[in-house]
Scaffold this motif. Structure first.
Motif, short mmCIF file in Angstrom:
data_model
loop_
_atom_site.label_atom_id
_atom_site.label_comp_id
_atom_site.label_asym_id
_atom_site.label_seq_id
_atom_site.Cartn_x
_atom_site.Cartn_y
_atom_site.Cartn_z
N LEU A 281 0.90 -0.90 -0.10
CA LEU A 281 -0.34 0.17 0.06
C LEU A 281 1.25 1.40 0.11
O LEU A 281 0.63 2.23 -0.98
CB LEU A 281 -0.89 0.14 1.17
N THR A 282 2.21 0.62 0.42
CA THR A 282 3.27 2.33 0.39
C THR A 282 3.67 2.38 -1.05
O THR A 282 3.79 3.59 -0.80
CB THR A 282 3.48 2.06 1.14
N GLU A 283 3.94 1.66 -1.44
CA GLU A 283 4.07 1.96 -2.54
C GLU A 283 3.17 2.07 -4.05
O GLU A 283 4.19 3.18 -5.12
CB GLU A 283 4.22 0.29 -3.39
N ASN A 284 1.70 1.86 -3.11
CA ASN A 284 1.06 2.20 -4.24
C ASN A 284 0.44 4.15 -3.63
O ASN A 284 -0.15 4.68 -4.22
CB ASN A 284 -0.18 1.27 -3.84
N GLY A 285 1.32 4.35 -2.58
CA GLY A 285 1.14 6.08 -2.16
C GLY A 285 0.22 5.67 -1.40
O GLY A 285 -0.52 7.28 -0.92
N TYR A 286 -0.46 4.50 -0.33
CA TYR A 286 -0.76 5.32 0.82
C TYR A 286 -0.10 5.17 1.80
O TYR A 286 0.53 4.46 1.86
CB TYR A 286 -1.94 4.01 1.08
N ASP A 291 -2.98 7.12 5.95
CA ASP A 291 -4.98 7.07 5.25
C ASP A 291 -5.77 6.13 5.23
O ASP A 291 -6.67 6.07 5.79
CB ASP A 291 -4.51 6.67 3.91
N LEU A 292 -4.58 5.14 6.14
CA LEU A 292 -5.38 3.83 6.29
C LEU A 292 -4.93 2.84 7.76
O LEU A 292 -3.23 2.84 8.22
CB LEU A 292 -5.32 3.05 5.28
#
Length: 356
Positions: A281-286, A291-292
């Motif tokens: 998720l971090t790699e995908n910008g979250y 955010d989550l």
């Protein structure tokens, strides 16, 4: 038997069960008088019997000790006794800690260990069971394979259980009504959901494994918490996987987050999944937890690796292994099955959850 013989036998059994450890003193004669409500003479007679048999030794001015000679003899008696241990995995995740707990405890009793792994596959499980039968193990500790599915090896388990003591860990084949040592997984799912809800998260995503009972029980706890706190979720808000489909989790999660951007809290089947998800998720910008918010389960070493330490729930791991070894040895030596053990999870708060 005379009263002193009854007392001697009871003290001997406590030594056999390691309630009185090697080179430690047993209770004083005065204390034993109080415990058994007999005269000091009767207590001295009982102690004399065990001294003569090599279970105890008296040291002037110091007390009465469990004797080294007894322990040496006991180890010699047990050195050919072997406990079979079957787990789904050996070197992965929390399993080394469980196995270490088993091995350390068996060593205290002088038992050896025969270890096998099923890789959560029924065919490999069959091979493991046949190996244990051929070897002639004296007892069996087993973690069930795909415990929520029908198991074609149940007849082998029945055959083994008729011959030797057996205890299951982490889960249990419900068809067998077998003895077990487990974590309360329903409570795990409930507490994880409850924690996020109390932090203000009303839109939750639940990721769980469905070919093992742990995952189904954790789902049951999750649903129970949502009902308790009047939190609604859609069928798509529960993402399931099996041993073979684990790699699909990331893609399904990212897709669901795009479909429902209001999702703010994610509960994962275990720390292994949660840790993987945090990285992806971090790699995908979250940003986690901005955010989550993400929760794991098991309080494994993975929960403390990386920039974001996971909020999680405890799993006893090494203690479970130690307790399982203690259970099987006592059942063998006393001839009676020990009580089941159900551990209570404990919440461990770290960095991956925030107030909404």
């Amino acid at each position: 038997m005379a009263k002193y013989q009854d007392i001697a036998e009871e003290l001997k059994q406590k030594i056999l069960r390691n309630e009185y450890e090697r080179n430690t003193t047993i209770p004083s004669e005065f204390k034993l008088q109080e415990i058994y409500n007999v005269s000091r003479h009767t207590i001295r007679q009982a102690i004399a019997v065990l001294v003569n048999e090599g279970y105890l030794r008296k040291e002037k001015g110091s007390g009465t000790y469990v004797d080294d000679r007894y322990k040496t003899e006991k180890m010699m008696q047990n050195r050919n006794k072997t406990i079979g241990v079957i787990t789904t995995y050996l070197s992965d995740y929390i399993f080394p800690s469980i196995i270490r707990g088993i091995e350390n405890e068996l060593r205290k009793y002088g038992y050896s260990l025969l270890l096998a792994s099923t890789n959560n596959d029924h065919e490999l499980e069959k091979e493991c069971l046949e190996k244990m039968i051929d070897y002639g193990v004296d007892g069996l500790i087993v973690e069930p394979t795909k415990s929520s599915q029908y198991n074609p090896n149940l007849a082998l388990y029945v055959r083994l259980r008729e011959q030797i003591p057996m205890v299951m860990i982490n889960a249990v084949y419900e068809e067998l009504n077998a003895s077990y040592i487990c974590l309360d997984d329903v409570k795990v799912g409930f507490m994880a959901a409850e924690h996020l809800i109390r932090k203000g998260h009303q839109h939750l995503l639940f990721i769980t494994k469905i070919d093992d009972l742990q995952g189904k029980y954790r789902m049951k706890g999750f649903i129970s918490a949502c009902e308790r706190y009047n939190v609604h979720f859609l069928p798509e808000d529960v993402i399931t996987f099996t041993t073979e489909t684990r790699k699909t989790i990331i893609g399904k999660t990212l897709q669901r987050l795009k479909e429902k951007p209001e999702l703010s809290g994610i509960i994962c089947y275990n720390d292994q999944i949660a840790s993987l998800l945090v990285d992806e998720l971090t790699e995908n910008g979250y940003q986690i937890p901005e955010d989550l918010s993400i929760m794991g389960t098991d309080d494994s070493s993975l929960s403390q690796i990386g920039n974001k330490k996971l909020t999680t729930l405890t799993h006893p791991k090494e203690k479970l292994g130690s307790d399982a070894a203690d259970w099987i040895v006592k059942t063998i030596e006393e001839g009676n099955a020990q009580p089941n053990i159900l551990y209570e999870p404990v919440l461990v708060e770290r960095d991956s959850v925030k107030e909404k």
